[in-house]
Design a protein around this motif. Sequence first.
Motif, mmCIF file in Angstrom:
data_model
loop_
_atom_site.group_PDB
_atom_site.id
_atom_site.type_symbol
_atom_site.label_atom_id
_atom_site.label_comp_id
_atom_site.label_asym_id
_atom_site.label_seq_id
_atom_site.Cartn_x
_atom_site.Cartn_y
_atom_site.Cartn_z
ATOM 1 N N ALA A 150 0.819 -1.209 0.000
ATOM 2 C CA ALA A 150 0.000 0.000 0.000
ATOM 3 C C ALA A 150 0.857 1.265 0.000
ATOM 4 C CB ALA A 150 -0.937 0.005 1.203
ATOM 5 N N ASP A 151 2.088 1.187 0.528
ATOM 6 C CA ASP A 151 2.959 2.357 0.586
ATOM 7 C C ASP A 151 3.620 2.642 -0.760
ATOM 8 O OD1 ASP A 151 2.365 2.528 3.308
ATOM 9 O OD2 ASP A 151 4.051 1.229 3.835
ATOM 10 N N THR A 152 4.152 1.592 -1.396
ATOM 11 C CA THR A 152 4.886 1.779 -2.646
ATOM 12 C C THR A 152 4.060 1.453 -3.885
ATOM 13 O OG1 THR A 152 5.753 -0.480 -2.601
ATOM 14 C CG2 THR A 152 7.061 1.240 -1.503
ATOM 15 N N GLU A 153 2.895 0.849 -3.711
ATOM 16 C CA GLU A 153 2.001 0.429 -4.793
ATOM 17 C C GLU A 153 2.691 -0.515 -5.777
ATOM 18 O OE1 GLU A 153 0.141 3.809 -6.580
ATOM 19 O OE2 GLU A 153 -0.720 4.475 -4.685
ATOM 20 N N SER A 154 3.603 -1.339 -5.260
ATOM 21 C CA SER A 154 4.277 -2.335 -6.093
ATOM 22 C C SER A 154 3.957 -3.726 -5.562
ATOM 23 C CB SER A 154 5.788 -2.101 -6.096
ATOM 24 O OG SER A 154 6.312 -2.299 -4.798
ATOM 25 N N LEU A 155 4.119 -4.722 -6.422
ATOM 26 C CA LEU A 155 3.865 -6.100 -6.049
ATOM 27 C C LEU A 155 4.997 -6.601 -5.167
ATOM 28 C CD1 LEU A 155 1.785 -8.320 -6.651
ATOM 29 C CD2 LEU A 155 3.330 -9.138 -8.418
ATOM 30 N N ASN A 156 4.664 -7.154 -3.993
ATOM 31 C CA ASN A 156 5.652 -7.653 -3.038
ATOM 32 C C ASN A 156 5.288 -9.065 -2.615
ATOM 33 O OD1 ASN A 156 6.460 -4.658 -1.087
ATOM 34 N ND2 ASN A 156 6.784 -5.108 -3.197
ATOM 35 N N VAL A 157 6.270 -9.772 -2.074
ATOM 36 C CA VAL A 157 6.064 -11.099 -1.501
ATOM 37 C C VAL A 157 6.680 -11.092 -0.113
ATOM 38 C CG1 VAL A 157 6.557 -13.561 -1.702
ATOM 39 C CG2 VAL A 157 6.171 -12.207 -3.768
ATOM 40 N N ILE A 158 5.900 -11.513 0.871
ATOM 41 C CA ILE A 158 6.441 -11.668 2.223
ATOM 42 C C ILE A 158 6.441 -13.155 2.532
ATOM 43 C CG2 ILE A 158 4.247 -11.394 3.465
ATOM 44 C CD1 ILE A 158 6.117 -9.637 5.428
ATOM 45 N N TYR A 159 7.510 -13.625 3.185
ATOM 46 C CA TYR A 159 7.621 -15.048 3.460
ATOM 47 C C TYR A 159 8.219 -15.265 4.842
ATOM 48 C CZ TYR A 159 12.536 -14.385 2.202
ATOM 49 O OH TYR A 159 13.826 -13.951 2.152
ATOM 50 N N ARG A 160 7.962 -16.455 5.355
ATOM 51 C CA ARG A 160 8.466 -16.844 6.666
ATOM 52 C C ARG A 160 9.823 -17.518 6.479
ATOM 53 N NH1 ARG A 160 4.441 -18.176 10.594
ATOM 54 N NH2 ARG A 160 3.210 -18.284 8.723
ATOM 55 N N ARG A 161 10.841 -17.011 7.155
ATOM 56 C CA ARG A 161 12.190 -17.563 7.046
ATOM 57 C C ARG A 161 12.353 -18.723 8.027
ATOM 58 N NH1 ARG A 161 16.626 -13.362 6.121
ATOM 59 N NH2 ARG A 161 17.486 -14.557 7.816
ATOM 60 N N PRO A 162 13.312 -19.619 7.767
ATOM 61 C CA PRO A 162 13.523 -20.761 8.668
ATOM 62 C C PRO A 162 13.897 -20.355 10.096
ATOM 63 C CG PRO A 162 14.680 -21.120 6.596
ATOM 64 C CD PRO A 162 14.144 -19.718 6.567
ATOM 65 N N ASP A 163 14.509 -19.165 10.274
ATOM 66 C CA ASP A 163 14.894 -18.728 11.615
ATOM 67 C C ASP A 163 13.744 -18.095 12.392
ATOM 68 O OD1 ASP A 163 14.645 -16.309 10.308
ATOM 69 O OD2 ASP A 163 16.708 -15.659 10.644
ATOM 70 N N GLY A 164 12.529 -18.069 11.795
ATOM 71 C CA GLY A 164 11.360 -17.533 12.481
ATOM 72 C C GLY A 164 11.058 -16.091 12.148
ATOM 73 N N HIS A 165 11.962 -15.390 11.484
ATOM 74 C CA HIS A 165 11.736 -14.014 11.081
ATOM 75 C C HIS A 165 11.038 -13.989 9.728
ATOM 76 C CE1 HIS A 165 14.092 -12.462 14.398
ATOM 77 N NE2 HIS A 165 15.046 -13.338 14.106
#
Length: 174
Positions: A150-165
Amino acid sequence: MQINVTFRRLDPSQGLKDYAVKRLSKLAKYFGGPTEVNVILTTEKFRQIAEVVITGNGLNLSGKEETNDMYSAIDLVVDKMERQLRRHREKIKSHKGRGPGRTVTASAAPVESEGKNVVVEQVTAKPLSVEEAIDQLELMGYQFLVFVNADTESLNVIYRRPDGHYGLIQPESL
């Protein structure tokens, strides 16, 4: 809505139980499905403690108040729970009204690529902030989520990393 009242280090009183049930029954308007409400009334020396735990329909809320009078402790904890439920309901309403939801549909025929079948999924990317995307990822239990930032109006992907972050992929245009 099922209300269970438990007394700890306190003589069970039908009047106190009826008062707690009466005050908590006004919270029924916030629930859509079956819900369990556990009330624990405790006395420790001069402190009167009222604790409420609400579970059901994907919701887990709790509140605890202590005063010198059990009736006022019940009143305070019920007010606290009502604020939490109202805030939760507003959060759900604000997420529903932001546009089309995430829809996933598999194509009728898989695509052949180097002898391997690839199932194509079409996803409607929803405009979200990064914090909302993390909440959605947690809520739905996905490993990754495609969304429009919503801030940059670009397509993004968020994912869960193996370390929990969490990791955020922000593609750049060439």
